[in-house]
Every structure is written in structure tokens, then in C-alpha cells.
Design an enzyme around this catalytic site. Structure first.
Site, short mmCIF file in Angstrom:
data_model
loop_
_atom_site.label_atom_id
_atom_site.label_comp_id
_atom_site.label_asym_id
_atom_site.label_seq_id
_atom_site.Cartn_x
_atom_site.Cartn_y
_atom_site.Cartn_z
N LYS A 113 30.70 24.81 44.04
CA LYS A 113 30.95 26.32 43.52
C LYS A 113 30.90 26.31 42.09
CE LYS A 113 35.31 27.96 43.64
NZ LYS A 113 35.57 28.20 42.32
N GLU A 181 37.00 36.95 42.61
CA GLU A 181 38.42 36.60 41.85
C GLU A 181 38.75 37.73 41.25
OE1 GLU A 181 39.12 32.79 40.16
OE2 GLU A 181 41.11 33.50 39.36
O1 KIV Z 1 39.69 26.40 40.97
C1 KIV Z 1 40.28 27.18 41.76
O2 KIV Z 1 41.46 26.99 42.06
C2 KIV Z 1 39.18 28.23 42.06
C3 KIV Z 1 40.17 29.27 43.03
C4 KIV Z 1 40.85 30.31 42.13
C5 KIV Z 1 39.22 30.19 43.75
O3 KIV Z 1 38.19 28.49 41.61
#
Ligand code: KIV
Length: 263
Positions: A113, A181
Site C-alpha cells: 500500500k 481515509e
Molecule cells: O498504517 C495504517 O494503519 C493505515 C491505516 C490507517 C489504513 O494505513
């Protein structure tokens, strides 16, 4: 239950059955979440704040992410494992390719991600061309906290269209999932309808395909004030296993998030 894959996640979107996701950073918690039927385990760079005690996620390194992803991998057998690419590990497409490759080879991640919109399109195309599944994180980007001036709701008013356009562009570039988010629920619903990949919301209302929370927030153990979009499932659940099961049930039955958790 069979192991989750990028295909089963995408098919799930079509059925309307909600996808569940929680952050996790070690093998013991990963086993509890896996057993409770959490579909996606996100090894979030939030570990910088909730595990390491840092003020932001910025100091987290690729080595940290590989280490924690490897721990989670050992504890999980069915859930799909997504790992965050930390700040500055994807500043160029070549950096992204190198570091995403390490997260998969050394950590065992099944998807990476990254936070950002249009400037990352070339990077998403490069990762996709090398068979690396990508989740694009849009809306409030914690790695950009100093540029954003705080952890503030994004995409209100005229700013909504840019996030909508980024979501479509990310899907076209090859992203296999999108995290939204802290954006208005209405914008998240519009994006969820417009893209064919799963949309995972956190503070993005109930109409997303999936929900994610930071594990320590939903267990009520993060120091300080709990974010508006989260909920302490441990208080009612009594123990950690019950709290995780209650979260899974609440997401699937549509009880979480409620209007009070949304913008
Ligand atoms: O790092 C994380 O916990 C995240 C979430 C807030 C989606 O990216």
C-alpha cells in the site's frame, strides 16, 4: 474458509458481502485475527505510532516493515496480507519496485500500500507490470501530515473531485484496491460505486466495500484520544478474541461504522 487472494477480494465486492480488515504487527495477534475471520491483515506503518511510540509514521523504515510483515505472515494462514510502504521508500518508481519487492520476498506481503494520488500513477504502473499487487491510499495521508498541517478530514467541498479522479486513475493504472481515509461518507460511496476494485474505508462511512481500523484503537489501548471514526470493541466484548469477532460481525451486519463514526 479458503485462503484470501486478490481475486477472492475482488469477487467479494461484486457480492455485496463486506470485507473486513484490521492492522496487525505480530504473529500472536495475526493468529487471533485470522481465526476470527478477518479477511485482510494490514501491516500498517501506524506501527511507528502504536508500537514504537513515535509521534508520526515518518520514521518507520523498510527494515521495520519487513520485520513486522514477516511476524504477521507466521501467524496467519487464511487472511490476505497487505504491507505499507513507509515514507520515502517509493519516492521514485525504481525505489518503489526495489522496496516492494523486498516486502514481498523477505516479508511475505501479498500486496503493498502506498499513500498518494496522481504523482504515483507511473509507480503503480511499474509495480503492476512486475506483478506486484498495489493498494492506493487516498484521502488523509498520514505520511503527509506535515504538508497537510494535521490529521484532518480531506475531500470536503471542491476538494472531493480531485480524490474521485485519483481513485479512477489509480484503478486504470492497475491498483487492485483503494484505501480511503477520513473523507466524507458521500464521496466514499461515490468512489465505491465508480470503481471495480475493493474500496477499504477508515473514517469513510459505511458504503465502502471494506472497513479497516487500527487494531490498538479498536481494542482501546492506543494512548490518548480515540479517533472519532474508531470504536472500542474490547469494552463490550470482554476479551480480545470476542472483541475481534464483534468487529467482524458489526462490519458484516452493517452495524459499524455508524453515522457517529463518519464525516
Ligand atoms: O498504517 C495504517 O494503519 C493505515 C491505516 C490507517 C489504513 O494505513
Amino acid at each position: 474458509m479458503s485462503a484470501m487472494t486478490v481475486n477472492t477480494l475482488r469477487k467479494r465486492k461484486g457480492t455485496g458481502e463486506k470485507i473486513t480488515c484490521l492492522t496487525v504487527y505480530d504473529a500472536s495477534f495475526a493468529a487471533i485475527l485470522d481465526e476470527a475471520g478477518v479477511d485482510i491483515l494490514l501491516v500498517g506503518d501506524s506501527l511507528g505510532m502504536v508500537v514504537q511510540g513515535q509521534d508520526t509514521t515518518l520514521p518507520v523504515t523498510v527494515e521495520d516493515m519487513i520485520y513486522h510483515t514477516r511476524l504477521v505472515r507466521r501467524g496467519a494462514s487464511k487472511a490476505f496480507i497487505m504491507a505499507d510502504m513507509p515514507f520515502m521508500s517509493y519516492a521514485t518508481p525504481q525505489d518503489a519496485l526495489h522496496n516492494a519487492g523486498r516486502l514481498m520476498k523477505e516479508g511475505g506481503a501479498q500486496m503493498v500500500k502506498l499513500e498518494g494520488g496522481a504523482w504515483l500513477l507511473e509507480t503503480v504502473r511499474t509495480l503492476t507490470a512486475h506483478s506486484i499487487p498495489v493498494c492506493a491510499h487516498l484521502g488523509l495521508l498520514p505520511q503527509s501530515v506535515h504538508k497537510l498541517g494535521g490529521y484532518l478530514v480531506q475531500g470536503r467541498g471542491d476538494a472531493a473531485q480531485a480524490i474521485f479522479d485519483d481513485a479512477l486513475a489509480m484503478e486504470a493504472a492497475g491498483a487492485d484496491a483503494i484505501v480511503l481515509e477520513c473523507v466524507p461518507a458521500e464521496l466514499a460511496a461515490r468512489i465505491t460505486r465508480a470503481v471495480s476494485v475493493p474500496v477499504i474505508g477508515i473514517g469513510a462511512g459505511r458504503d465502502c466495500d471494506a472497513q479497516v481500523l487500527v487494531l490498538y484503537d479498536m481494542l482501546g489501548i492506543t494512548p490518548g484520544k480515540r479517533p472519532k471514526f474508531s470504536h472500542d470493541f474490547l469494552q463490550a466484548g470482554g476479551d480480545i478474541r470476542a472483541a475481534v469477532r464483534a468487529y467482524v460481525a458489526a462490519v458484516k451486519e452493517g452495524g459499524f461504522p455508524g453515522a457517529e463514526h463518519s464525516f
